[in-house]
Motif scaffolding. Structure first.
Motif, short mmCIF file in Angstrom:
data_model
loop_
_atom_site.label_atom_id
_atom_site.label_comp_id
_atom_site.label_asym_id
_atom_site.label_seq_id
_atom_site.Cartn_x
_atom_site.Cartn_y
_atom_site.Cartn_z
N ALA A 159 17.23 56.04 36.89
CA ALA A 159 18.44 56.36 37.66
C ALA A 159 18.83 57.83 37.47
N VAL A 160 18.79 58.27 36.23
CA VAL A 160 19.16 59.66 35.94
C VAL A 160 18.15 60.61 36.55
N GLU A 161 16.87 60.29 36.38
CA GLU A 161 15.79 61.15 36.91
C GLU A 161 15.93 61.34 38.42
N LEU A 162 16.31 60.29 39.13
CA LEU A 162 16.37 60.36 40.59
C LEU A 162 17.77 60.72 41.11
N THR B 238 23.54 47.11 29.53
CA THR B 238 23.87 46.25 28.38
C THR B 238 23.00 46.59 27.17
N HIS B 239 21.74 46.99 27.43
CA HIS B 239 20.81 47.28 26.33
C HIS B 239 20.36 48.74 26.44
N LEU B 240 20.99 49.63 25.66
CA LEU B 240 20.71 51.07 25.78
C LEU B 240 20.14 51.64 24.49
N SER B 241 19.18 52.53 24.64
CA SER B 241 18.67 53.30 23.49
C SER B 241 19.52 54.56 23.34
N ASP B 242 19.34 55.25 22.22
CA ASP B 242 20.04 56.53 22.05
C ASP B 242 19.66 57.50 23.16
N ALA B 243 18.38 57.48 23.55
CA ALA B 243 17.92 58.39 24.61
C ALA B 243 18.60 58.06 25.94
N ASP B 244 18.85 56.78 26.19
CA ASP B 244 19.56 56.38 27.42
C ASP B 244 20.98 56.96 27.42
N VAL B 245 21.65 56.82 26.28
CA VAL B 245 23.03 57.33 26.18
C VAL B 245 23.03 58.85 26.35
N ASP B 246 22.08 59.52 25.71
CA ASP B 246 21.99 60.98 25.85
C ASP B 246 21.77 61.38 27.31
N ALA B 247 20.88 60.65 27.98
CA ALA B 247 20.58 60.99 29.38
C ALA B 247 21.82 60.82 30.25
N LEU B 248 22.58 59.75 30.03
CA LEU B 248 23.81 59.53 30.82
C LEU B 248 24.85 60.60 30.50
N ALA B 249 24.90 61.01 29.23
CA ALA B 249 25.93 61.97 28.82
C ALA B 249 25.71 63.35 29.44
N SER B 250 24.45 63.67 29.76
CA SER B 250 24.19 65.02 30.26
C SER B 250 23.89 65.03 31.76
N ASN B 251 24.26 63.93 32.46
CA ASN B 251 24.03 63.88 33.90
C ASN B 251 25.22 63.25 34.61
N VAL B 252 25.15 63.23 35.94
CA VAL B 252 26.31 62.77 36.71
C VAL B 252 26.26 61.28 37.03
N LEU C 220 31.87 55.58 26.27
CA LEU C 220 33.11 56.35 26.42
C LEU C 220 33.18 57.45 25.38
N ASP C 221 32.78 57.13 24.16
CA ASP C 221 32.87 58.12 23.10
C ASP C 221 31.87 59.26 23.31
N ALA C 222 30.83 59.01 24.11
CA ALA C 222 29.87 60.07 24.45
C ALA C 222 30.32 60.85 25.69
#
Ligand SMILES: [Zn+2]
Length: 386
Positions: free
Chosen positions: A238-241, A250-264, A288-290
């Motif tokens: 989703a972030v890439e595209l 519901t099931h996120l890795s740290d990399a998933d959270v990082d990707a969401l935090a630095s994108n729209v 939310l905290d990210a």
């Protein structure tokens, strides 16, 4: 007679500036001119309207923006729900049951069923609703689902890639080609968005990328069902595209959270699904905290979340996902608007759409504090109050 003054508002949620998350104002008034908000400010400075209603200290909010709903279907799956509550796990396979019923239904039956759910949502304060196809899974049935959805909302989403229908089970890529080719072409006049269920048992990463890319090339905005039943590639894809939203999370890795935090891309949480499948809830606090924008939506569908109630989802978000009431209300209004890339809804400011809720309560806190209680006194949609 074109303007209406909504006066004596005890607490107004604006989502528009101010020192707090909700842009709260007290002792406020809102002037509505036809289908738009014309003025927002203190009651004492309110301009005269052609008409005036006194809400007697009630809370007023932007109408809820439900950015994720599957409303075009026939039949229900109450027996499947009962079996699940008796201990059977949720796998997503029951979607095919609804596909059979939907294909057999007439246009009028589908229109009536969809309209009933839209009306049910409206009575609970939803003024903007996204509606997905996804229970036809043929070229004709997906196009017809979207044609019917378009009668109720401009936020329509082609979800031909919901599951691989039984007749293509031997060759899922043949079905992917159909979604990207004739189905997309037939649905395009009625669709604003393209979505895919990127999950084990539905569509894998390569298939999901192929489908989303085809949608983007056809001019549709993108949305993804991802990371619902287990870890997976949905969020990263989703972030890439550049998708507007990735839903479930519901099931996120740290990399998933990082990707969401630095994108729209917005993270849309659908706690009705976890409630109805008795599954662990997403970790909203981590998002939310990210600093990630979170939306709340119903995921209204006959299998895994048969609720159209945004107030119920707000209560779940607060009680089960540790969101504050303000965070949950924000996610159900401005968050949903952002997930649909809209700046004219989910907000109370001059120029925005006149979509408002008057609560039978003095503050927004009551939406979580009084779960299950019908607190929506009035809903204004497109400037029409009822
Ligand atoms: Zn869904």
């Amino acid at each position: 007679m074109t303007t209406l003054l909504i006066d004596n508002i005890g607490e107004l949620v604006t989502n528009d500036g101010g020192g707090d998350l909700l842009g709260l104002r007290t002792k406020a008034a809102v002037l509505v001119d036809r289908d738009r908000i014309a003025w927002v400010g203190p009651s004492v400075h309110a301009p005269a309207g052609d008409r005036r209603i006194d809400v007697d200290g009630a809370a007023v909010l932007p109408g809820f923006v439900d950015s994720h709903a599957h409303l075009v279907f026939a039949g229900d799956r109450a027996a499947e729900f009962a079996a699940r509550m008796a201990g059977e796990p949720y796998t997503g396979g029951g979607i095919r049951t609804t596909v059979g019923a939907t294909r057999s239904a007439s246009d009028d039956q589908l229109r009536l069923a969809t309209g009933r759910l839209v009306d049910e949502a409206r009575r609970q304060g939803t003024t903007t609703i996204e509606i997905k196809s996804g229970y036809g899974l043929t070229v004709e049935d997906e196009a017809r689902s979207l044609r019917i959805a378009r009668e109720f909302t401009e936020e329509t989403t082609l979800l031909g890639a919901h599951v691989v229908p039984a007749e293509h089970a031997d060759n899922p890529w043949r079905y992917v080609s159909m979604v990207c080719g004739p189905m997309l072409a037939a649905a395009r006049p009625y669709a604003k968005w393209m979505d895919v269920f990127c999950e084990r048992g539905a569509f894998d990463e390569d298939q999901a990328r192929t489908i989303l890319t085809a949608g983007r090339d056809a001019g549709l905005g993108l949305r993804v069902h991802g990371n619902q039943l287990g870890p997976g590639p949905g969020v990263q894809l989703a972030v890439e595209l550049g998708a507007a939203s990735v839903d479930h999370c519901t099931h996120l890795s740290d990399a998933d959270v990082d990707a969401l935090a630095s994108n729209v891309t917005v993270a849309t949480l659908l706690p009705g699904a976890e409630f109805s499948t008795r599954s662990p809830y997403p970790d909203a606090r981590r998002l939310l905290d990210a600093g990630i924008t979170v939306a709340l939506a119903t995921d209204c569908n006959p299998g895994s979340s048969y609720t159209s109630s945004m107030p119920f989802c707000i209560a779940l978000a607060v009680r089960e996902m540790r969101m504050t009431p303000a965070e949950a209300v924000r996610a159900a209004t401005a968050g949903g608007a952002e997930a649909l890339r809209r700046d004219d809804v989910g907000v109370v400011r001059a120029g925005a759409r006149a979509d408002l809720i008057v609560l039978d309560a003095p503050t927004h806190l009551h939406l979580a504090y009084r779960p299950g209680v019908p607190l929506i006194r009035h809903v204004m949609h497109d400037g029409v109050l009822r």
